[in-house]
Motif scaffolding. Structure first.
Motif, PDB file in Angstrom:
ATOM      1  N   PHE A 298      58.168  -4.877 -91.691  1.00 30.22           N
ATOM      2  CA  PHE A 298      57.728  -5.834 -92.605  1.00 30.22           C
ATOM      3  C   PHE A 298      57.696  -7.366 -92.021  1.00 30.22           C
ATOM      4  N   LEU A 299      56.624  -8.003 -92.716  1.00 27.29           N
ATOM      5  CA  LEU A 299      56.876  -9.563 -92.172  1.00 27.29           C
ATOM      6  C   LEU A 299      57.889 -10.359 -92.897  1.00 27.29           C
ATOM      7  N   ASP A 300      58.427 -11.292 -92.005  1.00 28.53           N
ATOM      8  CA  ASP A 300      59.712 -11.942 -92.522  1.00 28.53           C
ATOM      9  C   ASP A 300      58.849 -13.453 -93.243  1.00 28.53           C
ATOM     10  N   ASN A 301      59.601 -14.251 -93.584  1.00 34.09           N
ATOM     11  CA  ASN A 301      59.022 -15.595 -94.551  1.00 34.09           C
ATOM     12  C   ASN A 301      58.372 -16.472 -93.286  1.00 34.09           C
ATOM     13  N   ALA A 302      58.536 -16.256 -91.999  1.00 40.15           N
ATOM     14  CA  ALA A 302      57.588 -17.084 -91.085  1.00 40.15           C
ATOM     15  C   ALA A 302      56.568 -16.356 -90.643  1.00 40.15           C
ATOM     16  N   GLY A 303      55.914 -15.090 -91.311  1.00 41.85           N
ATOM     17  CA  GLY A 303      54.913 -14.152 -90.994  1.00 41.85           C
ATOM     18  C   GLY A 303      55.093 -13.349 -89.582  1.00 41.85           C
ATOM     19  N   GLU A 304      56.377 -13.134 -89.324  1.00 41.37           N
ATOM     20  CA  GLU A 304      56.631 -12.694 -87.907  1.00 41.37           C
ATOM     21  C   GLU A 304      57.252 -11.109 -88.332  1.00 41.37           C
ATOM     22  N   VAL A 305      57.172 -10.074 -87.371  1.00 41.51           N
ATOM     23  CA  VAL A 305      57.913  -8.960 -87.113  1.00 41.51           C
ATOM     24  C   VAL A 305      58.856  -8.805 -85.969  1.00 41.51           C
ATOM     25  N   HIS A 306      60.059  -8.357 -85.801  1.00 44.77           N
ATOM     26  CA  HIS A 306      60.694  -8.295 -84.783  1.00 44.77           C
ATOM     27  C   HIS A 306      61.290  -6.845 -84.465  1.00 44.77           C
ATOM     28  N   THR A 307      61.128  -6.324 -83.206  1.00 40.90           N
ATOM     29  CA  THR A 307      61.768  -5.086 -83.243  1.00 40.90           C
ATOM     30  C   THR A 307      62.221  -4.878 -81.690  1.00 40.90           C
ATOM     31  N   SER A 308      63.036  -3.909 -81.488  1.00 40.55           N
ATOM     32  CA  SER A 308      63.558  -3.650 -79.985  1.00 40.55           C
ATOM     33  C   SER A 308      63.881  -2.253 -79.685  1.00 40.55           C
ATOM     34  N   PHE A 309      63.762  -2.034 -78.583  1.00 40.13           N
ATOM     35  CA  PHE A 309      63.682  -0.866 -77.830  1.00 40.13           C
ATOM     36  C   PHE A 309      64.785  -0.716 -76.709  1.00 40.13           C
ATOM     37  N   ARG A 310      65.373   0.532 -76.490  1.00 36.91           N
ATOM     38  CA  ARG A 310      66.332   0.721 -75.587  1.00 36.91           C
ATOM     39  C   ARG A 310      65.859   1.941 -74.723  1.00 36.91           C
ATOM     40  N   ASP A 311      66.082   1.807 -73.608  1.00 33.41           N
ATOM     41  CA  ASP A 311      65.751   3.060 -72.495  1.00 33.41           C
ATOM     42  C   ASP A 311      64.639   3.617 -72.512  1.00 33.41           C
ATOM     43  N   LEU A 312      63.769   2.790 -72.204  1.00 31.38           N
ATOM     44  CA  LEU A 312      62.283   3.234 -72.033  1.00 31.38           C
ATOM     45  C   LEU A 312      61.817   3.996 -71.183  1.00 31.38           C
ATOM     46  N   GLN A 313      60.945   4.804 -71.373  1.00 33.95           N
ATOM     47  CA  GLN A 313      60.590   6.008 -70.440  1.00 33.95           C
ATOM     48  C   GLN A 313      59.323   5.739 -69.636  1.00 33.95           C
ATOM     49  N   PRO A 314      59.165   5.852 -68.424  1.00 35.80           N
ATOM     50  CA  PRO A 314      57.791   5.478 -67.965  1.00 35.80           C
ATOM     51  C   PRO A 314      56.609   6.509 -68.563  1.00 35.80           C
ATOM     52  N   ALA A 315      55.501   5.896 -68.414  1.00 33.88           N
ATOM     53  CA  ALA A 315      54.294   6.348 -68.960  1.00 33.88           C
ATOM     54  C   ALA A 315      54.515   6.631 -70.485  1.00 33.88           C
ATOM     55  N   ARG A 316      55.438   6.352 -71.177  1.00 33.67           N
ATOM     56  CA  ARG A 316      55.619   6.137 -72.849  1.00 33.67           C
ATOM     57  C   ARG A 316      55.040   4.887 -73.478  1.00 33.67           C
ATOM     58  N   SER A 317      54.815   4.705 -74.418  1.00 32.91           N
ATOM     59  CA  SER A 317      54.434   3.431 -75.228  1.00 32.91           C
ATOM     60  C   SER A 317      55.304   3.163 -76.072  1.00 32.91           C
ATOM     61  N   TYR A 318      55.792   1.918 -76.199  1.00 36.00           N
ATOM     62  CA  TYR A 318      56.761   1.416 -76.992  1.00 36.00           C
ATOM     63  C   TYR A 318      56.215  -0.265 -77.692  1.00 36.00           C
ATOM     64  N   GLY A 319      56.186  -0.261 -79.003  1.00 43.89           N
ATOM     65  CA  GLY A 319      55.771  -1.603 -79.333  1.00 43.89           C
ATOM     66  C   GLY A 319      55.320  -1.620 -81.038  1.00 43.89           C
ATOM     67  N   VAL A 320      54.342  -2.242 -81.345  1.00 45.04           N
ATOM     68  CA  VAL A 320      54.030  -2.519 -82.909  1.00 45.04           C
ATOM     69  C   VAL A 320      52.462  -2.370 -83.077  1.00 45.04           C
ATOM     70  N   GLY A 321      52.207  -1.516 -84.261  1.00 45.35           N
ATOM     71  CA  GLY A 321      50.559  -1.565 -84.440  1.00 45.35           C
ATOM     72  C   GLY A 321      50.632  -1.985 -85.773  1.00 45.35           C
ATOM     73  N   TRP A 322      49.254  -2.147 -86.076  1.00 47.21           N
ATOM     74  CA  TRP A 322      49.132  -2.789 -87.492  1.00 47.21           C
ATOM     75  C   TRP A 322      47.665  -2.647 -88.058  1.00 47.21           C
ATOM     76  N   GLN A 323      47.462  -2.539 -89.209  1.00 55.79           N
ATOM     77  CA  GLN A 323      46.239  -2.396 -89.974  1.00 55.79           C
ATOM     78  C   GLN A 323      45.728  -3.466 -90.373  1.00 55.79           C
ATOM     79  N   PRO A 324      44.563  -4.273 -89.787  1.00 65.08           N
ATOM     80  CA  PRO A 324      44.196  -5.632 -90.035  1.00 65.08           C
ATOM     81  C   PRO A 324      43.866  -5.783 -91.714  1.00 65.08           C
ATOM     82  N   ALA A 325      43.795  -7.038 -92.062  1.00 69.18           N
ATOM     83  CA  ALA A 325      43.144  -7.293 -93.486  1.00 69.18           C
ATOM     84  C   ALA A 325      41.890  -7.090 -93.402  1.00 69.18           C
ATOM     85  N   PRO A 326      41.490  -6.616 -94.783  1.00 73.33           N
ATOM     86  CA  PRO A 326      40.034  -6.073 -94.694  1.00 73.33           C
ATOM     87  C   PRO A 326      39.156  -7.261 -94.469  1.00 73.33           C
TER      88      PRO A 326
END
Length: 326
Positions: A298-326
């Motif tokens: 969810f967006l904060d008051n600044a219009g941002e999202v923050h997330t973190s990951f630990r022990d990322l494995q090779p060839a796997r994907s980690y991040g953020v996705g979103w559905q754009p505004a119409p």
């Protein structure tokens, strides 16, 4: 003597961070001007860096350090330094957010703020784990100990600031192979140049052997200022400017293991996304698929999202996705 020197550095950095947290913290307009010498060194700030580059380096490094804290301390650290709080919330107002229930004694909240500042400073000088201590990290000539990315979206355009710290597994590591995915297929005439592809290596070494490994991915070699021995750390920072995001998601898909990944996405306030979700260890071909059930963000008051990951494995994907505004 070595411990005394380390303690002195931690105490100096703590003092500088306490100065930084005043007022609006990391959201202050004068942030680049109040960054102390020790913090500049920790964040890899150079004398010729522009104010915008100083801000990006400090913010990404602090986010990475906060990510190294115990989970129970991370939110406190973010509030103390001004991450994710209201645009006009000064330090005293943020301090009140640390109070829980009947425990709103100002001295108690100040003590909690001071404690977390010290933990952040301590994390900045934390020694890397011994080489070979983890079977996951032992693969490859190096691994990433910390990756911090700030993605800023404005309409179709985007700008990425990436700070990456790697740890060498071998003696005599003179070059680091790296690659970046581009927004659209590129067909440069002759040998490609990073600047022509919207990529600027701001600090951390000399780039050479730039080449296209596919129509949408460029690879290059980074030569650190000095040859690295096993266990040595090195940090580099670069910026990517995209005229158009290729798809509504941003991921790290490491070739070698990655201990931690901090991602901050700032969305265009004029066109906020309909929904946002966390991509955590998906197969690369599934990273952009909006159908699977994932943890919402969810967006904060600044219009941002923050997330973190630990022990990322090779060839796997980690991040953020979103559905754009119409």
């Amino acid at each position: 003597m070595a411990q005394e020197a380390a303690d002195a550095k931690i105490n100096t950095l703590s003092t500088e961070l306490k100065l930084l947290r005043k007022g609006l913290g990391v959201q202050a307009k004068n942030l680049p001007g109040v960054v102390g010498e020790e913090l500049r060194a920790v964040c890899g700030v150079r004398e010729d860096d522009s104010p915008g580059t100083v801000r990006a380096k400090v913010v990404t490094r602090l986010q990475a350090l906060i990510g190294k804290l115990p989970e129970s301390q991370r939110e406190t650290a973010r509030i103390v330094l001004g991450f994710g709080t209201g645009a006009n919330e000064r330090y005293t107002a943020r301090l009140e957010l640390l109070g829980t229930g009947a425990d709103r004694n100002i001295r108690t909240m100040q003590r909690r703020a001071d404690d977390v500042i010290y933990l952040i400073a301590e994390a900045a000088y934390e020694a890397p784990a011994a080489f070979g201590a983890s079977p996951v990290i032992s693969r490859g000539p190096w691994h990433t100990s910390a990756l911090a990315v700030r993605l800023s979206l404005a309409g179709a355009a985007a700008e990425v600031f990436e700070t990456r710290r790697i740890v060498s597994h071998v003696a005599g590591l003179a070059e680091i192979e790296h690659g970046v995915s581009l927004a659209r297929p590129a067909s440069p005439a002759g040998e490609p140049e990073l600047s022509g592809l919207g990529i600027d290596v701001v600090s951390g070494g000399e780039v050479h052997s730039v080449r296209m490994v596919s129509s949408t991915r460029v690879a290059f070699r980074l030569r650190p200022p000095r040859v690295l021995d096993a266990g040595d750390q090195h940090e580099f920072f670069f910026r990517i400017r995209l005229e158009e995001m290729p798809a509504p998601f941003y991921c790290c898909t490491p070739e070698f293991p990655c201990e931690s990944f901090e991602l901050n996405v700032r969305f265009d306030r004029r066109e906020p996304p309909q929904r946002i979700w966390r991509i955590d260890g998906d197969l690369s071909k599934d990273a952009g698929d909006p159908v699977p059930a994932r943890k919402p963000l969810f967006l904060d008051n600044a219009g941002e999202v923050h997330t973190s990951f630990r022990d990322l494995q090779p060839a796997r994907s980690y991040g953020v996705g979103w559905q754009p505004a119409p």
